[in-house]
Write a protein that holds these residues in place. Structure first.
Motif: not given
Length: 214
Positions: A66-76, A96-100, A126-131
């Motif tokens: 079984v391949e384990v996904a590193r992210e819980r959820l990835r969205i574009r 894009s958004a990633v919830q670990r 506006r910003a390039n990246q954030g949490r």
């Protein structure tokens, strides 16, 4: 003699059953139709059962297969919506958004843009990246961040925390900005985006535009 006649009768019945078109032949034809249909129904039940069952469904899997996904959820092209205490809406878009982890309501965003409804009109951040902390409606921005309002106010800073519900922006990096009264700069700042109150700290400078001040 009777035993021999009985054996001959049984043998004759078995022969008639085994003959083409006999009962055994009809039984085999029926099984060839019924068995595939039964297998299809069973497979459909196994697929749909986890979706319709009211209780928990558990599976035993081989961890080596079984391949384990590193992210819980990835969205574009993600979009988040919220409201402040006064019921005014805000939106937060991201390329894009990633919830670990589902246990932590924090989403890592790239190419983010927030839109706020203010008394003077809409404003953007506006910003390039954030949490984005979905529970607190706060974005911890890494790197440059630009705020633009409809009436000409602007702020440029870096490494800031934007409270979308409270309409506040706190920057830990150098800040420059412009108001109708002139330009300003400082080492850090705290801004109330709605009331236009900006508190400058460290090497604060303000250059007043006399024409704008009038």
């Amino acid at each position: 003699m009777r035993t021999s006649d009985s054996a001959l009768a049984d043998r004759s019945r078995r022969q008639r059953g085994a003959a083409p078109g006999g009962s055994r032949d009809r039984l085999m034809r029926g099984l060839r139709i019924v068995l595939p249909m039964s297998i299809g129904v069973l497979a459909a039940f196994l697929v749909m059962a986890p979706l319709t069952a009211s209780g928990d469904v558990s599976f035993v899997l081989d961890k080596n297969k079984v391949e384990v996904a590193r992210e819980r959820l990835r969205i574009r092209s993600a979009r988040y919506r919220g409201q402040d205490a006064r019921g005014r809406a805000f939106t937060l878009d991201a390329g894009s958004a990633v919830q670990r982890s589902s246990a932590e309501p924090v989403v890592e965003l790239n190419a983010l843009a927030a839109r706020l409804e203010l008394p003077e009109g809409p404003a953007t951040l506006r910003a390039n990246q954030g949490r984005y902390d979905m529970a607190a409606d706060q974005v911890r921005i890494q790197g440059p961040v630009a705020f633009r309002a409809a009436d000409g106010y602007r702020l440029d800073t870096s490494d800031a925390v934007a409270d979308l519900a409270a309409r506040r922006l706190t920057g830990t990096g150098a800040v420059t900005g412009r108001t109708p009264q002139g330009n300003f700069s400082a080492d850090t700042m705290r801004a109330d985006l709605e009331s236009r109150v900006v508190r400058l700290e460290g090497n604060a400078r303000l250059r007043i535009d006399r024409q704008g001040a009038k």
